[in-house]
Enzyme design. Structure first.
Site, PDB file in Angstrom:
ATOM      1  N   TRP A   1       0.849  -1.195   0.000  1.00 29.01           N
ATOM      2  CA  TRP A   1       0.000   0.000   0.000  1.00 29.01           C
ATOM      3  C   TRP A   1       0.884   1.244   0.000  1.00 29.01           C
ATOM      4  CZ3 TRP A   1      -0.781  -4.369   2.905  1.00 29.01           C
ATOM      5  CH2 TRP A   1      -1.947  -5.090   2.634  1.00 29.01           C
TER       6      TRP A   1
ATOM      7  N   HIS B   1      -6.728   1.412   3.370  1.00 26.91           N
ATOM      8  CA  HIS B   1      -7.820   0.452   3.159  1.00 26.91           C
ATOM      9  C   HIS B   1      -8.796   0.524   4.330  1.00 26.91           C
ATOM     10  CE1 HIS B   1      -4.904  -2.799   5.011  1.00 26.91           C
ATOM     11  NE2 HIS B   1      -4.947  -1.704   5.698  1.00 26.91           N
TER      12      HIS B   1
ATOM     13  N   ARG C   1      -4.346   6.379  -1.421  1.00 27.22           N
ATOM     14  CA  ARG C   1      -3.063   5.740  -1.771  1.00 27.22           C
ATOM     15  C   ARG C   1      -2.283   6.646  -2.718  1.00 27.22           C
ATOM     16  NH1 ARG C   1      -4.732  -0.597  -2.819  1.00 27.22           N
ATOM     17  NH2 ARG C   1      -5.911  -0.797  -0.889  1.00 27.22           N
TER      18      ARG C   1
ATOM     19  N   GLN D   1     -13.567   1.884  -0.350  1.00 25.23           N
ATOM     20  CA  GLN D   1     -13.560   0.431  -0.142  1.00 25.23           C
ATOM     21  C   GLN D   1     -14.768   0.014   0.687  1.00 25.23           C
ATOM     22  OE1 GLN D   1     -10.013  -1.305   1.583  1.00 25.23           O
ATOM     23  NE2 GLN D   1      -9.110  -1.619  -0.435  1.00 25.23           N
TER      24      GLN D   1
ATOM     25  N   VAL E   1      -4.729 -12.215   6.593  1.00 22.27           N
ATOM     26  CA  VAL E   1      -5.587 -13.395   6.380  1.00 22.27           C
ATOM     27  C   VAL E   1      -4.721 -14.612   6.053  1.00 22.27           C
ATOM     28  CG1 VAL E   1      -7.709 -12.222   5.669  1.00 22.27           C
ATOM     29  CG2 VAL E   1      -5.954 -12.711   3.970  1.00 22.27           C
TER      30      VAL E   1
ATOM     31  N   ALA F   1     -12.791 -12.403   6.191  1.00 19.68           N
ATOM     32  CA  ALA F   1     -12.936 -10.993   5.826  1.00 19.68           C
ATOM     33  C   ALA F   1     -12.800 -10.891   4.323  1.00 19.68           C
ATOM     34  CB  ALA F   1     -11.869 -10.154   6.504  1.00 19.68           C
TER      35      ALA F   1
END
Ligand code: PHE
Length: 340
Positions: free
Chosen positions: A151, A165, A191, A205, A248, A302
């Site tokens: 990012w 995000h 960003r 988002q 994740v 998620a």
């Protein structure tokens, strides 16, 4: 006897509402001509009384009718006179009224939220100015973790940053909510990307988080299949491609059959037939543990997506810039609500 002819003549000649009203009172008012005749009826013999009564009632009705027609006629001529003087053209069409409507991007975001609300998700928000802790560290990216480079971040002078995000909202939800957690978070993200047709330094988002006992990858798949069908049509297919996000494990990039060419291959899907629309995965045990959630009992998934990308695919919009330009020629194309 009532001289009906004479009365009609008088009524005919009256040319103001005032005059007419005076005549009406004189004829039909309580102390008027007609009433005085009606009062006299009682002095007549019975059969004559009946006949005379009927006659008088007919006269009364006739006069009332004449008067109301006359009022209408006078009003009409007054209106015409006024219109002539004011030179108003009553046949001119009215100015078009521009009714504001919700921006197409907000409508797409709302639609996504509604689709997930049907599965029991609750909409929440979070701050745009974040700390490194929420944007990176709590998401399993300690300082100097190379994954932070995924990012390009706007850092502020006060040690804060503009969130890259909506995932920091996951952490805030874990801090605040009792388990289970089932939230959908949306908002602006930032960003330092080079702007092009699909990248803008400011974009939106939408992110979902579900943590409960026994949540599995199968639940994630089912949810995303339902989501894709609700957004892009009943026949829509979903594909999971192994991917990496530090927060994740396992992580996946999720693709849908290209909505432009229906999978045959085109420039939008780069001839692959598939479009990647979101990132997803099972919440990393490290992330849960940091928030004192026992990962041996609880698990979760998620997923997060760019709202502009979804809107561009739904409506065949070819440049992300259109969402920010406020060009009415663009905005006015979306006159109706998504449900219409
Ligand atoms: N936050 C990720 C991104 O900005 C998307 C994501 C959200 C991935 C949730 C996995 C789970 O790219």
């Amino acid at each position: 006897m009532i001289n009906i002819k004479e009365i009609k003549k008088q009524l005919e000649q009256a040319n103001s509402l005032c005059e007419l009203e005076a005549l009406r009172i004189n004829l039909l008012g309580r102390q008027g001509v007609l009433n005085s005749y009606l009062k006299d009826l009682k002095n007549l013999p019975l059969d004559e009384r009946k006949k005379r009564g009927e006659e008088l009632n007919l006269i009364k009705e006739e006069l009332e009718c004449i008067i109301s027609k006359k009022i209408e006629a006078i009003n009409r001529s007054l209106l015409l006179e006024r219109l002539k003087k004011d030179s108003i053209d009553p046949y001119l069409p009215p100015f078009p009224i521009n009714i504001g409507r919700m921006h197409i991007l907000n409508r797409v975001i709302n639609k996504i939220i509604h689709v997930l609300e049907r599965l029991g998700y609750e909409a929440v928000e979070g701050p745009e100015v974040e700390t490194e802790y929420y944007n990176f560290e709590a998401l399993n990216m300690p300082l100097h973790h190379p994954a932070r480079d995924m990012w390009d971040t706007f850092y502020l002078n006060n040690g804060k940053l503009l969130r890259t995000h909506t995932s920091p909202i996951q952490i805030r939800a874990m801090e605040a909510n009792k388990l289970p957690i089932k939230i959908i978070a949306s908002g602006r993200c930032f960003r330092r990307d080079n702007p092009d047709a699909s990248h803008s330094p400011i974009f939106h988002q939408i992110e979902a988080l579900y943590i409960d006992k026994g949540v599995s990858f199968a639940h994630l798949k089912g949810t995303l299949e339902y989501f894709a069908r609700s957004m892009f049509g009943r026949e829509q297919k979903v594909k999971f491609i192994l991917s990496y996000f530090p927060f994740v494990e396992p992580g996946a990039e999720v693709a849908v059959k290209c909505v432009i060419c229906k999978g045959r291959g085109c420039i939008t899907c780069k001839q692959t037939g598939w479009l990647e629309i979101l990132g997803a995965g099972m919440v990393h045990p490290e992330v849960l543990e940091r928030q004192n959630i026992d990962y041996k009992i609880y698990s979760g998934f998620a997923f997060g997506m760019g709202a502009e990308r979804i809107a561009m695919l739904m409506y065949g919009i070819n440049h992300i810039r259109h969402f920010l330009d406020n060009d009415l020629r663009f905005l006015n194309q979306f006159k109706y609500n998504l449900e219409d």
